[in-house]
Design a protein around this motif. Structure first.
Motif, PDB file in Angstrom:
ATOM      1  N   VAL A  90     -82.797 -50.204 -25.681  1.00 48.93           N
ATOM      2  CA  VAL A  90     -81.619 -50.837 -26.290  1.00 48.93           C
ATOM      3  C   VAL A  90     -82.087 -51.855 -27.327  1.00 48.93           C
ATOM      4  O   VAL A  90     -81.597 -51.882 -28.459  1.00 48.93           O
ATOM      5  CB  VAL A  90     -80.734 -51.538 -25.225  1.00 48.93           C
ATOM      6  N   VAL A  91     -83.079 -52.658 -26.939  1.00 51.32           N
ATOM      7  CA  VAL A  91     -83.612 -53.676 -27.851  1.00 51.32           C
ATOM      8  C   VAL A  91     -84.169 -53.013 -29.114  1.00 51.32           C
ATOM      9  O   VAL A  91     -83.897 -53.449 -30.234  1.00 51.32           O
ATOM     10  CB  VAL A  91     -84.714 -54.509 -27.149  1.00 51.32           C
ATOM     11  N   ALA A  92     -84.931 -51.930 -28.927  1.00 48.54           N
ATOM     12  CA  ALA A  92     -85.536 -51.229 -30.066  1.00 48.54           C
ATOM     13  C   ALA A  92     -84.460 -50.678 -31.002  1.00 48.54           C
ATOM     14  O   ALA A  92     -84.565 -50.800 -32.224  1.00 48.54           O
ATOM     15  CB  ALA A  92     -86.444 -50.108 -29.575  1.00 48.54           C
ATOM     16  N   ILE A  93     -83.411 -50.098 -30.440  1.00 49.28           N
ATOM     17  CA  ILE A  93     -82.361 -49.500 -31.267  1.00 49.28           C
ATOM     18  C   ILE A  93     -81.533 -50.595 -31.953  1.00 49.28           C
ATOM     19  O   ILE A  93     -81.174 -50.470 -33.122  1.00 49.28           O
ATOM     20  CB  ILE A  93     -81.473 -48.557 -30.424  1.00 49.28           C
ATOM     21  N   ARG A 168     -78.847 -35.384 -30.641  1.00 50.75           N
ATOM     22  CA  ARG A 168     -80.203 -35.870 -30.367  1.00 50.75           C
ATOM     23  C   ARG A 168     -80.690 -36.592 -31.607  1.00 50.75           C
ATOM     24  O   ARG A 168     -80.237 -36.302 -32.704  1.00 50.75           O
ATOM     25  CB  ARG A 168     -81.150 -34.683 -30.106  1.00 50.75           C
ATOM     26  N   LEU A 169     -81.633 -37.487 -31.430  1.00 46.09           N
ATOM     27  CA  LEU A 169     -82.213 -38.159 -32.580  1.00 46.09           C
ATOM     28  C   LEU A 169     -82.974 -37.135 -33.423  1.00 46.09           C
ATOM     29  O   LEU A 169     -83.503 -36.168 -32.892  1.00 46.09           O
ATOM     30  CB  LEU A 169     -83.180 -39.264 -32.140  1.00 46.09           C
ATOM     31  N   ALA A 170     -82.992 -37.360 -34.749  1.00 48.91           N
ATOM     32  CA  ALA A 170     -83.716 -36.458 -35.634  1.00 48.91           C
ATOM     33  C   ALA A 170     -85.195 -36.511 -35.313  1.00 48.91           C
ATOM     34  O   ALA A 170     -85.691 -37.511 -34.791  1.00 48.91           O
ATOM     35  CB  ALA A 170     -83.482 -36.864 -37.080  1.00 48.91           C
ATOM     36  N   VAL A 185     -87.810 -48.567 -39.184  1.00 48.29           N
ATOM     37  CA  VAL A 185     -87.381 -47.652 -40.237  1.00 48.29           C
ATOM     38  C   VAL A 185     -87.323 -46.220 -39.698  1.00 48.29           C
ATOM     39  O   VAL A 185     -86.330 -45.507 -39.876  1.00 48.29           O
ATOM     40  CB  VAL A 185     -88.344 -47.745 -41.451  1.00 48.29           C
ATOM     41  N   THR A 186     -88.374 -45.821 -38.960  1.00 51.73           N
ATOM     42  CA  THR A 186     -88.429 -44.465 -38.409  1.00 51.73           C
ATOM     43  C   THR A 186     -87.285 -44.240 -37.417  1.00 51.73           C
ATOM     44  O   THR A 186     -86.602 -43.222 -37.457  1.00 51.73           O
ATOM     45  CB  THR A 186     -89.785 -44.234 -37.699  1.00 51.73           C
ATOM     46  N   LEU A 187     -87.080 -45.216 -36.554  1.00 51.16           N
ATOM     47  CA  LEU A 187     -86.036 -45.084 -35.544  1.00 51.16           C
ATOM     48  C   LEU A 187     -84.650 -45.097 -36.198  1.00 51.16           C
ATOM     49  O   LEU A 187     -83.771 -44.326 -35.821  1.00 51.16           O
ATOM     50  CB  LEU A 187     -86.168 -46.234 -34.526  1.00 51.16           C
ATOM     51  N   GLY A 188     -84.490 -45.921 -37.200  1.00 48.50           N
ATOM     52  CA  GLY A 188     -83.224 -45.974 -37.934  1.00 48.50           C
ATOM     53  C   GLY A 188     -82.915 -44.647 -38.601  1.00 48.50           C
ATOM     54  O   GLY A 188     -81.792 -44.151 -38.544  1.00 48.50           O
ATOM     55  N   ARG A 189     -83.944 -44.030 -39.201  1.00 43.83           N
ATOM     56  CA  ARG A 189     -83.769 -42.718 -39.847  1.00 43.83           C
ATOM     57  C   ARG A 189     -83.436 -41.656 -38.816  1.00 43.83           C
ATOM     58  O   ARG A 189     -82.610 -40.780 -39.059  1.00 43.83           O
ATOM     59  CB  ARG A 189     -85.062 -42.312 -40.567  1.00 43.83           C
TER      60      ARG A 189
END
Ligand SMILES: [Zn+2]
Length: 199
Positions: A90-93, A168-170, A185-189
């Protein structure tokens, strides 16, 4: 072996995740030489964190109250639910600022080797949350490793038949790793480019 309470301290520190015997010894001797006020502050915060921090009754995120900050925030989209393994995810997202919906923390991932099956995770609680039809999309943001994949596949099979949009996440997240270690940036994308989950 050291005497009495010093050895007890080394033993306790050594039980923490990621702290080997050498680090435990180093931390113990650091504490022995530290200013008593600093050590007292550390001890106080350890006791306080256990007394004050609970788990949100809705999403199982860590919380100081009955419900966490995200569940209480009326600006968060109640129709989108992101399913994660641990509250660190949750923190990471949240750090990506890409996501404005709510969360559900499973409390781990399916791992037969460790004896963790679906019934050990908060999947029953997830199904209860989905029952009233407010949530129309679930994003499965489990870790990009074997256990995470197994968990996402299991959940896709449970969620698709009830008519939800399941995404699902890309791809692009470092395979085999933990979600929390992906950079913002990677997680956001990966969030922005989420795709429909296959059975
Ligand atoms: Zn919550």
């Amino acid at each position: 072996m050291y005497e009495g309470v010093v050895q007890d301290l080394i033993d306790e520190l050594g039980r923490l995740p990621g702290v080997g015997p050498k680090s435990a010894q180093r931390i113990a001797f650091h504490l022995l030489q530290a200013d008593p006020a600093d050590v007292r502050r550390l001890a106080d915060v350890l006791i306080e964190v256990k007394a004050k921090v609970k788990f949100c009754s809705v999403c199982f995120n860590v919380s100081q109250d009955e419900q966490c900050r995200i569940c209480r925030d009326p600006r968060r989209d109640p129709t989108v639910l992101c399913v994660v393994e641990e509250y660190k995810d949750v923190v990471a997202i949240e750090r990506t600022r890409e996501y404005r919906g709510r969360y559900h923390v499973l409390g781990g991932a399916i791992s037969p080797i460790d004896g963790i099956g679906p019934e050990q995770l908060r999947i029953r609680e997830l199904m209860t949350r989905l029952a009233d039809g407010t949530i129309t999309e679930t994003i499965l943001a489990t870790d990009p490793n074997l256990e995470g994949e197994a968990t996402a596949t299991y959940l896709t099979r449970m969620l698709k038949p009830i008519g939800l949009r399941v995404t699902r996440l890309a791809s692009g997240l470092p395979v085999g790793g933990d979600l929390e270690y992906a950079d913002e940036v990677t997680l956001g994308r990966a969030f922005a480019g989420r795709r429909s989950a296959d059975d």
